[in-house]
Design an enzyme around this catalytic site. Structure first.
Site, PDB file in Angstrom:
ATOM      1  N   GLY A   1       0.822  -1.214   0.000  1.00 23.65           N
ATOM      2  CA  GLY A   1       0.000   0.000   0.000  1.00 23.65           C
ATOM      3  C   GLY A   1       0.848   1.253   0.000  1.00 23.65           C
ATOM      4  O   GLY A   1       0.465   2.281   0.542  1.00 23.65           O
ATOM      5  N   HIS A   2       2.011   1.207  -0.626  1.00 21.27           N
ATOM      6  CA  HIS A   2       3.000   2.309  -0.559  1.00 21.27           C
ATOM      7  C   HIS A   2       2.516   3.582  -1.244  1.00 21.27           C
ATOM      8  O   HIS A   2       3.068   4.663  -0.999  1.00 21.27           O
ATOM      9  CB  HIS A   2       4.320   1.875  -1.185  1.00 21.27           C
TER      10      HIS A   2
ATOM     11  N   SER B   1      -7.679   0.334  12.498  1.00 19.22           N
ATOM     12  CA  SER B   1      -8.339   1.638  12.552  1.00 19.22           C
ATOM     13  C   SER B   1      -9.077   1.755  13.874  1.00 19.22           C
ATOM     14  O   SER B   1      -9.540   0.752  14.428  1.00 19.22           O
ATOM     15  CB  SER B   1      -9.350   1.758  11.411  1.00 19.22           C
ATOM     16  N   SER B   2      -9.239   2.972  14.358  1.00 13.89           N
ATOM     17  CA  SER B   2      -9.929   3.159  15.644  1.00 13.89           C
ATOM     18  C   SER B   2     -11.423   2.846  15.515  1.00 13.89           C
ATOM     19  O   SER B   2     -12.120   2.710  16.514  1.00 13.89           O
ATOM     20  CB  SER B   2      -9.757   4.601  16.125  1.00 13.89           C
ATOM     21  N   CYS B   3     -11.921   2.696  14.291  1.00 13.54           N
ATOM     22  CA  CYS B   3     -13.368   2.423  14.169  1.00 13.54           C
ATOM     23  C   CYS B   3     -13.688   0.964  14.487  1.00 13.54           C
ATOM     24  O   CYS B   3     -14.846   0.548  14.443  1.00 13.54           O
ATOM     25  CB  CYS B   3     -13.866   2.790  12.777  1.00 13.54           C
TER      26      CYS B   3
ATOM     27  N   TYR C   1     -16.119  -1.697   7.155  1.00 17.77           N
ATOM     28  CA  TYR C   1     -14.668  -1.500   7.230  1.00 17.77           C
ATOM     29  C   TYR C   1     -14.156  -2.015   8.572  1.00 17.77           C
ATOM     30  O   TYR C   1     -13.132  -2.708   8.647  1.00 17.77           O
ATOM     31  CB  TYR C   1     -14.382  -0.010   7.085  1.00 17.77           C
TER      32      TYR C   1
ATOM     33  N   LYS D   1     -11.287  -4.864   9.463  1.00 10.83           N
ATOM     34  CA  LYS D   1     -10.085  -4.517  10.231  1.00 10.83           C
ATOM     35  C   LYS D   1      -9.985  -5.380  11.493  1.00 10.83           C
ATOM     36  O   LYS D   1      -8.901  -5.767  11.923  1.00 10.83           O
ATOM     37  CB  LYS D   1     -10.095  -3.031  10.578  1.00 10.83           C
TER      38      LYS D   1
ATOM     39  N   PRO E   1      -4.564   2.994  14.607  1.00 10.05           N
ATOM     40  CA  PRO E   1      -4.391   4.451  14.597  1.00 10.05           C
ATOM     41  C   PRO E   1      -5.710   5.188  14.794  1.00 10.05           C
ATOM     42  O   PRO E   1      -6.768   4.687  14.401  1.00 10.05           O
ATOM     43  CB  PRO E   1      -3.842   4.737  13.193  1.00 10.05           C
ATOM     44  N   THR E   2      -5.629   6.352  15.390  1.00  7.26           N
ATOM     45  CA  THR E   2      -6.786   7.229  15.485  1.00  7.26           C
ATOM     46  C   THR E   2      -7.006   7.875  14.120  1.00  7.26           C
ATOM     47  O   THR E   2      -6.351   7.498  13.148  1.00  7.26           O
ATOM     48  CB  THR E   2      -6.551   8.294  16.575  1.00  7.26           C
TER      49      THR E   2
ATOM     50  N   HIS F   1     -12.014  11.951   4.143  1.00  6.98           N
ATOM     51  CA  HIS F   1     -12.272  12.130   5.575  1.00  6.98           C
ATOM     52  C   HIS F   1     -12.471  13.616   5.852  1.00  6.98           C
ATOM     53  O   HIS F   1     -12.252  14.459   4.975  1.00  6.98           O
ATOM     54  CB  HIS F   1     -11.108  11.568   6.400  1.00  6.98           C
TER      55      HIS F   1
ATOM     56  N   TRP G   1     -20.620  18.821   7.683  1.00  7.26           N
ATOM     57  CA  TRP G   1     -21.643  17.784   7.835  1.00  7.26           C
ATOM     58  C   TRP G   1     -22.001  17.580   9.301  1.00  7.26           C
ATOM     59  O   TRP G   1     -21.135  17.706  10.190  1.00  7.26           O
ATOM     60  CB  TRP G   1     -21.135  16.450   7.284  1.00  7.26           C
TER      61      TRP G   1
ATOM     62  N   ASP H   1     -23.527  12.253  11.700  1.00 12.40           N
ATOM     63  CA  ASP H   1     -22.481  12.591  12.667  1.00 12.40           C
ATOM     64  C   ASP H   1     -21.503  11.437  12.871  1.00 12.40           C
ATOM     65  O   ASP H   1     -20.356  11.630  13.228  1.00 12.40           O
ATOM     66  CB  ASP H   1     -23.115  12.917  14.043  1.00 12.40           C
TER      67      ASP H   1
HETATM   68  O1  GFB Z   1     -13.600  11.906   8.898  1.00 13.79           O
HETATM   69  P1  GFB Z   1     -14.874  11.167   9.020  1.00 13.79           P
HETATM   70  O2  GFB Z   1     -15.561  10.763   7.750  1.00 13.79           O
HETATM   71  O3  GFB Z   1     -14.530   9.911   9.912  1.00 13.79           O
HETATM   72  O4  GFB Z   1     -15.944  12.043   9.877  1.00 13.79           O
HETATM   73  P2  GFB Z   1     -15.222   9.109  11.095  1.00 13.79           P
HETATM   74  C1  GFB Z   1     -15.552  12.574  11.104  1.00 13.79           C
HETATM   75  C2  GFB Z   1     -16.631  13.521  11.578  1.00 13.79           C
HETATM   76  O5  GFB Z   1     -16.554  14.706  10.751  1.00 13.79           O
HETATM   77  C3  GFB Z   1     -18.061  12.997  11.423  1.00 13.79           C
HETATM   78  C4  GFB Z   1     -17.852  15.067  10.329  1.00 13.79           C
HETATM   79  O6  GFB Z   1     -18.790  13.399  12.564  1.00 13.79           O
HETATM   80  C5  GFB Z   1     -18.568  13.730  10.196  1.00 13.79           C
HETATM   81  O7  GFB Z   1     -19.978  13.942  10.234  1.00 13.79           O
HETATM   82  N1  GFB Z   1     -17.760  15.824   9.064  1.00 13.79           N
HETATM   83  C6  GFB Z   1     -18.116  17.122   8.943  1.00 13.79           C
HETATM   84  C7  GFB Z   1     -17.307  15.371   7.889  1.00 13.79           C
HETATM   85  N2  GFB Z   1     -17.950  17.531   7.659  1.00 13.79           N
HETATM   86  C8  GFB Z   1     -17.434  16.454   6.992  1.00 13.79           C
HETATM   87  C9  GFB Z   1     -17.042  16.262   5.638  1.00 13.79           C
HETATM   88  O8  GFB Z   1     -17.126  17.165   4.786  1.00 13.79           O
HETATM   89  N3  GFB Z   1     -16.553  15.027   5.313  1.00 13.79           N
HETATM   90  C10 GFB Z   1     -16.446  14.012   6.230  1.00 13.79           C
HETATM   91  N4  GFB Z   1     -15.927  12.819   5.843  1.00 13.79           N
HETATM   92  N5  GFB Z   1     -16.828  14.149   7.533  1.00 13.79           N
HETATM   93  C11 GFB Z   1     -14.060   7.184   9.830  1.00 13.79           C
HETATM   94  C12 GFB Z   1     -14.431   5.913   9.109  1.00 13.79           C
HETATM   95  O9  GFB Z   1     -15.187   7.618  10.547  1.00 13.79           O
HETATM   96  O10 GFB Z   1     -13.003   6.983  10.775  1.00 13.79           O
HETATM   97  C13 GFB Z   1     -13.207   5.365   8.426  1.00 13.79           C
HETATM   98  O11 GFB Z   1     -15.471   6.202   8.183  1.00 13.79           O
HETATM   99  C14 GFB Z   1     -12.040   5.271   9.378  1.00 13.79           C
HETATM  100  O12 GFB Z   1     -13.498   4.103   7.906  1.00 13.79           O
HETATM  101  C15 GFB Z   1     -11.812   6.565  10.120  1.00 13.79           C
HETATM  102  O13 GFB Z   1     -12.273   4.258  10.298  1.00 13.79           O
HETATM  103  C16 GFB Z   1     -10.713   6.427  11.159  1.00 13.79           C
HETATM  104  O14 GFB Z   1     -14.318   9.263  12.255  1.00 13.79           O
HETATM  105  O15 GFB Z   1     -16.656   9.446  11.300  1.00 13.79           O
END
Ligand code: GFB
Length: 325
Positions: free
Chosen positions: A17-18, A114-116, A143, A147, A170-171, A186, A209, A276
Site C-alpha cells: 500500500g506504498h 483503525s480506531s473504528c 470497514y 479490520k 491508529p486514530t 475524511h 456535515w 455525525d
Molecule cells: O472523517 P470522518 O468521515 O470519519 O468524519 P469518522 C468525522 C466527523 O466529521 C463525522 C464530520 O462526525 C462527520 O460527520 N464531518 C463534517 C465530515 N464535515 C465532513 C465532511 O465534509 N466530510 C467528512 N468525511 N466528515 C471514519 C471511518 O469515521 O473513521 C473510516 O469512516 C475510518 O473508515 C476513520 O475508520 C478512522 O471518524 O466518522
C-alpha cells in the site's frame, strides 16, 4: 523504552500500500531513518486481493518484514455508500497478505487497523480491551469488521504458527497524500478542499456535515509512520496497540482551525442532513506510553503543512474543480 525485537537496518522491508497516505509516509520514514531495502509493488502489477499473486510475488522478492498498510479507505459517506467493497476488499487484502507472509517465512508483519474497530459507545478514552465488547458504529461497520478480522488474523497466526505478526490501531489520520475529494474523503481533507474552493470562488459559506458536536482525535500521518517503525522494531505481543496524539476536539472546533489554515473568510454552516457518526473517538494511549513512544506534531501547524501540500500536489483548474497532478 521497550527492547529491540526486530531491527530493520539491513532488512528487505515490503510496504504493502506504498502509494496511499499511510504507506507513502512509512516509505518516507524508512528511507529517512533506516538503512534497509524498501520493497514496493504498484497496484497495477500486484492485486493484493489475489492470494496466488501475492504468494508468487513474495517468493520472488523474499521480504523479511511487511508493513500491511494497503486498504480500501474512505470517510463516513464512502463507507456508507460502498459497504460490500469496503468489507470484501479489506478482508481479501488482509487474508492474502497475512497467509502469503506466513508461507514466505516473513520475520515480522505489522498490520494497520483503525480506531473504528471499537464499539460506537465504548468508554472514553478507548482501551484496546474494549474490542468486541459492544455494537459497532453503523456508518463504518463494514470497514471495521474487516479490520477486526485483520487483528484476529495476526493473533491466530501468532498462536497457531508462531508468526511474529502484530497490529496497531491508529486514530483518525490526516496529512500529505490524503484523499481531498469533498464527498469520499475524511473530514480534514474534505473540509480543506471545500474551503479552498469556496475561497477561490469567493463564496460566503461552507457546509460542515452533521451537528459539529462529535469529537475526534487526530494524528499526523508522519507521526503515525514514525510509530509504525518504532512498533515494528520493538513490539512483539498478541493484542493491538492504539496509536494517537491525545489531541481531541469537536468537529466545529476543527472546522474553525481548517478555516484559519486555508484563510477562508466566509461562514461555517452545519448540514444536519449529513451523518455525525460515532459521537466520540479518543484512544487510550497507555500501552503505547509504556512502550516509550509519543506523537510530536501539533494539529494547527500540521493543518497548515497539509494545506501547503494540497496546494502543491493538486493543480487548481478553476473555482469548482482541482485535479491531482
Ligand atoms: O472523517 P470522518 O468521515 O470519519 O468524519 P469518522 C468525522 C466527523 O466529521 C463525522 C464530520 O462526525 C462527520 O460527520 N464531518 C463534517 C465530515 N464535515 C465532513 C465532511 O465534509 N466530510 C467528512 N468525511 N466528515 C471514519 C471511518 O469515521 O473513521 C473510516 O469512516 C475510518 O473508515 C476513520 O475508520 C478512522 O471518524 O466518522
Amino acid at each position: 523504552m521497550a527492547d529491540l525485537d526486530f531491527p530493520l537496518n539491513g532488512q528487505r522491508v515490503f510496504v504493502a500500500g506504498h502509494q496511499g497516505m499511510v504507506g507513502s509516509a512509512i516509505v518516507r520514514a524508512l528511507r529517512g531513518q533506516r538503512r534497509c531495502e524498501v520493497l514496493t509493488a504498484p497496484r497495477r502489477s500486484l492485486d493484493l486481493r489475489r492470494p496466488e499473486r501475492v504468494e508468487s510475488w513474495m517468493r520472488r522478492h523474499r521480504p523479511q518484514a511487511v508493513f500491511l498498510a494497503a486498504a480500501r479507505v474512505g470517510g463516513i459517506a464512502a463507507n456508507q455508500s460502498r459497504p460490500a467493497e469496503f468489507l470484501h476488499d479489506n478482508l481479501a487484502i488482509a487474508s492474502s497478505v497475512v497467509e502469503a507472509s506466513r508461507k514466505a517465512a516473513v520475520g515480522k508483519l505489522l498490520f494497520l487497523g483503525s480506531s473504528c474497530i471499537y464499539p460506537r459507545l465504548a468508554p472514553q478514552p478507548i482501551s484496546e480491551a474494549a474490542l468486541l465488547t459492544g455494537p459497532l458504529e453503523a456508518t463504518n461497520e463494514w470497514y471495521a469488521v474487516a479490520k477486526i478480522a485483520g487483528v484476529k488474523l495476526c493473533e491466530a497466526y501468532r498462536r497457531q504458527h508462531g508468526c511474529n505478526f502484530v497490529s496497531l490501531m491508529p486514530t483518525n489520520l490526516y496529512g500529505p497524500g490524503d484523499n481531498f475529494d469533498p464527498e469520499s474523503g475524511h473530514v480534514i481533507p474534505a473540509l480543506m478542499r471545500r474551503m479552498h474552493d469556496a475561497k477561490a470562488a469567493e463564496r460566503d459559506s461552507v457546509a460542515v456535515w452533521g451537528s459539529g458536536a462529535p469529537r475526534r482525535e487526530f494524528l499526523h500521518v508522519d507521526d503515525l509512520a514514525d510509530a509504525c517503525v518504532f512498533l515494528m522494531e520493538r513490539y512483539a505481543d498478541a493484542g493491538p496497540v492504539n496509536v494517537g496524539s491525545g489531541q481531541e476536539l469537536s468537529i466545529a472546533e476543527l472546522a474553525a482551525l481548517i478555516k484559519d489554515a486555508v484563510g477562508f473568510r466566509g461562514n461555517i454552516v452545519f448540514d444536519a442532513s449529513r451523518p455525525d457518526g460515532t459521537p466520540r473517538k479518543r484512544l487510550d494511549l497507555g500501552r503505547l506510553d509504556q512502550l516509550g513512544w509519543r506523537a510530536r506534531r501539533a494539529l494547527p501547524s500540521g493543518l497548515e503543512e497539509t494545506y501547503r501540500w494540497f496546494l502543491a500536489a493538486w493543480i487548481e483548474t478553476g473555482p469548482e474543480r482541482s485535479v491531482r497532478r
